[in-house]
Design a protein around this motif. Structure first.
Motif, PDB file in Angstrom:
ATOM      1  N   ARG A 147       3.516  -6.831   2.747  1.00 26.91           N
ATOM      2  CA  ARG A 147       4.457  -5.965   3.466  1.00 26.91           C
ATOM      3  C   ARG A 147       5.898  -6.398   3.207  1.00 26.91           C
ATOM      4  N   THR A 172       0.309   1.368  -3.083  1.00 26.04           N
ATOM      5  CA  THR A 172      -0.428   1.049  -1.860  1.00 26.04           C
ATOM      6  C   THR A 172      -1.829   1.664  -1.864  1.00 26.04           C
ATOM      7  N   ASP A 214       4.902  -0.288   7.258  1.00 30.82           N
ATOM      8  CA  ASP A 214       3.912  -0.910   8.131  1.00 30.82           C
ATOM      9  C   ASP A 214       2.579  -0.170   8.056  1.00 30.82           C
ATOM     10  N   ALA A 263       0.994  -0.812   4.592  1.00 31.06           N
ATOM     11  CA  ALA A 263       0.568  -2.199   4.380  1.00 31.06           C
ATOM     12  C   ALA A 263      -0.659  -2.553   5.200  1.00 31.06           C
ATOM     13  N   TRP A 305      -2.592  -9.199   7.301  1.00 28.41           N
ATOM     14  CA  TRP A 305      -1.553  -8.364   6.711  1.00 28.41           C
ATOM     15  C   TRP A 305      -0.159  -8.736   7.196  1.00 28.41           C
TER      16      TRP A 305
END
Length: 602
Positions: free
Chosen positions: A225, A264, A358, A361, A399
């Motif tokens: 992140r 992602t 956010d 991630a 994470w």
């Protein structure tokens, strides 16, 4: 005298493709590998049949008759060699000794190697730093503002403008070849490829030192992140994917789409024009949809309006130092919805974009996609679903951890799939060339130099393989599967480059010190002794006796491979080939080993 041919050639395939198979260490390692070479040739862990043209009739009248394929089986190398082919850019005699000294069992050695390499800050790399400092690199210590002032603002000539990118490109060869922090260098290269920015891009290239030094490297083993935001705010990426011009009155979707498709979730989670409200829930976590739609892309683009840089824009002519800036007047402040997350209107500065980062991630689809790519880079072209799932769990559970990527890699690199890895990857051109320099004892360092010097010639030739660092134009980065590199052009130019390495010198310094290493390590120059030394050095082990004999016959010519002492000379003696251009023949024999499937397999 120099010859560029394959010693292991058994039968010529109609499509001019060489076949070989690879023995796996353990049947429990997973499904049989399926790396494709050329027009239909496949490496398999079991013998197979294919139509070939027999050499004996290939050039005769009526050539083209079909016979059964002859399949070559490669024995697995020692454990240390197998692991180092996947956990580094290639073994050296020193790295094999280091690996073997880290425990009394294979499992201990692997675990301790991984621990040592992931603790990269405590690995002394001062010799690499000194090597780099001794060269004519001039932009590596420049701040972002200095790069901007020196390489963009004056609108200098191309060579000056792009020097930062060219220096980082050449430095990639140097670091991969000589760094003791091999896992870190492999991970840095992985993230560069994942967050691809073409180095020769007109606007991104002058700032490439900053992208490499301040964006990718500090985050390579840290938190995904955190790296996402560093990439999103980096001038090189802002230019490369056009978010520098993304405004509420003129939205640009390039960054938004690639953020989701490449960085992602991956294209595997793309659901086209579907209504986001109709998407099913992700099987790992029902709080997230199982993918993204074009509506999500549009919303993400709106979330990142105003993320730009100080580039002397006509509205802000006095702000011109290349640093990131958030323009609130450019931002779309209306409410948004991304991946099921509702974002209120008029949120605080940059909160829309950070909420998106956010959400991405922490998404289980991101975890699976990133872990699949990491497993593909280090272990196999076909990542096992069980390992992807377990690694993705580690990714998601951590994470927000500062060492998230390190924890994920520790899980992957200590897995059963890693332990059993062999023959499931092939070396891409860059990897093969670096591996040759590492195993071949190179002590030569690329510098910037002038056009036409050896470093520039090296980079030009390497570019013909199609795998020059940071030179892939599309944003998806270089492919990382064997099939993408099995075409005749990439393979032939890689072989030509490996052949060139054995012959080239920079002044009186050979790029591969083949004769010098032979003098130091082979007391008696018989063909058998020379073949065994160079097979052990370049491959890390001795191939089968039959394959060594092929090389020994070439080296011995009309002498006895076991007893005739080859002279340490390079004299002309065409009437007696065992004395004819011995140094050149030695370098040719080394080339033949480098061109072999034993060397090219991972």
């Amino acid at each position: 005298m120099k010859r560029s041919l394959l010693p292991m050639r058994r039968a010529r395939v109609a499509s001019r493709t060489t076949f070989w198979t690879v023995n796996r260490r353990s049947p429990a390692a997973g499904p049989t590998l399926a790396q494709r070479y050329g027009n239909g040739a496949t490496i398999r862990s079991q013998p197979f049949r294919s139509s070939v043209v027999d050499d004996s009739v290939a050039d005769a009248p009526g050539a083209g008759r079909i016979s059964a394929a002859e399949v070559l089986t490669l024995a697995p190398p020692p454990f240390a060699v197998r692991m180092l082919r996947n956990l580094s850019f290639g073994h050296t005699p020193a790295s094999i000794a280091e690996f073997n000294g880290l425990g009394s069992t294979d499992a201990q050695q692997l675990a301790n190697w991984v621990d040592w390499q992931l603790d990269w800050r405590n690995i002394d790399d001062s010799a690499l730093d000194a090597r780099i400092a001794a060269q004519d690199y001039t932009t590596l210590s420049k701040s972002l503002q200095q790069l901007w002032a020196d390489h963009i603002v004056p609108n200098p000539d191309w060579e000056v403008r792009m020097r930062p990118a060219f220096e980082i490109q050449r430095l990639q060869w140097v670091r991969a070849t000589y760094s003791k922090r091999q896992v870190r260098e492999m991970v840095v290269a992985f993230w560069h490829n994942h967050f691809n920015v073409q180095g020769s891009h007109w606007s991104a290239g002058p700032l490439y030192v900053h992208y490499d030094r301040d964006v990718i490297r500090p985050n390579a083993l840290g938190n995904f992140r955190t790296m996402l935001e560093a990439v999103a705010t980096s001038p090189s990426m802002l230019y490369y994917l056009n978010n520098n011009s993304n405004t509420r009155t003129g939205p640009n979707e390039n960054w938004a789409r690639e953020l989701m498709e490449l960085h992602t979730l991956g294209a595997i989670h793309y659901r086209g024009f579907a209504d986001p409200a109709t998407l099913p829930r992700d099987p790992m976590d029902a709080a997230y949809p199982d993918g993204y739609s074009d509506v999500d892309v549009y919303e993400v683009a709106r979330a990142f309006t105003g993320w730009t840089l100080k580039e002397g824009h006509w509205q802000f002519p006095n702000e011109n130092d290349g640093t990131f800036v958030y323009r609130s007047t450019w931002h779309d402040t209306n409410a948004k919805s991304v991946l099921g997350l509702a974002m209120a209107a008029n949120q605080a500065s940059m909160k829309d974009g950070r909420d998106v980062l956010d959400r991405l991630a922490s998404h289980p689809g991101t975890a699976r996609f990133i872990c699949s790519k990491l497993i593909r880079r280090f272990i196999t072209d076909t990542p096992p679903a069980t390992l992807v799932t377990s690694a993705a769990q580690v990714f998601r559970q951590n994470w927000q951890a500062p060492n998230q990527i390190e924890l994920v890699l520790r899980h992957i690199l200590n897995s059963t799939a890693m332990y059993n890895a062999w023959g499931q990857k092939s070396r891409r051109p860059f990897d093969a060339l670096v591996a040759a320099m590492r195993a071949g004892g190179s002590d030569w360092t690329l510098r910037m130099g002038a056009d036409g010097d050896k470093s520039s010639h090296f980079v030009w030739l390497a570019g013909l393989t199609g795998h020059t660092p940071f030179n892939w134009a599309p944003p998806n980065g270089y492919p990382d599967v064997a099939s993408a590199w099995s075409g005749s052009s990439a393979m032939a130019m890689t072989w030509k480059m490996l052949n060139w390495l054995t012959e080239a010198s920079d002044g009186d310094k050979p790029l591969l010190p083949i004769v010098q290493l032979t003098r130091a390590n082979v007391p008696t120059w018989t063909a058998n002794a020379l073949v065994d030394y160079w097979c052990t050095r370049l491959l890390g082990y001795l191939p089968t006796a039959e394959r060594r004999q092929t090389l020994a016959k070439f080296m011995a010519q009309n002498g006895d491979p076991a007893s005739y002492r080859i002279e340490d000379s390079d004299a002309w003696a065409a009437n007696d080939l065992k004395k004819h251009y011995n140094h050149q023949r030695l370098r040719s024999m080394v080339t033949l080993i480098l061109l072999s499937p034993e060397f090219m397999s991972r």
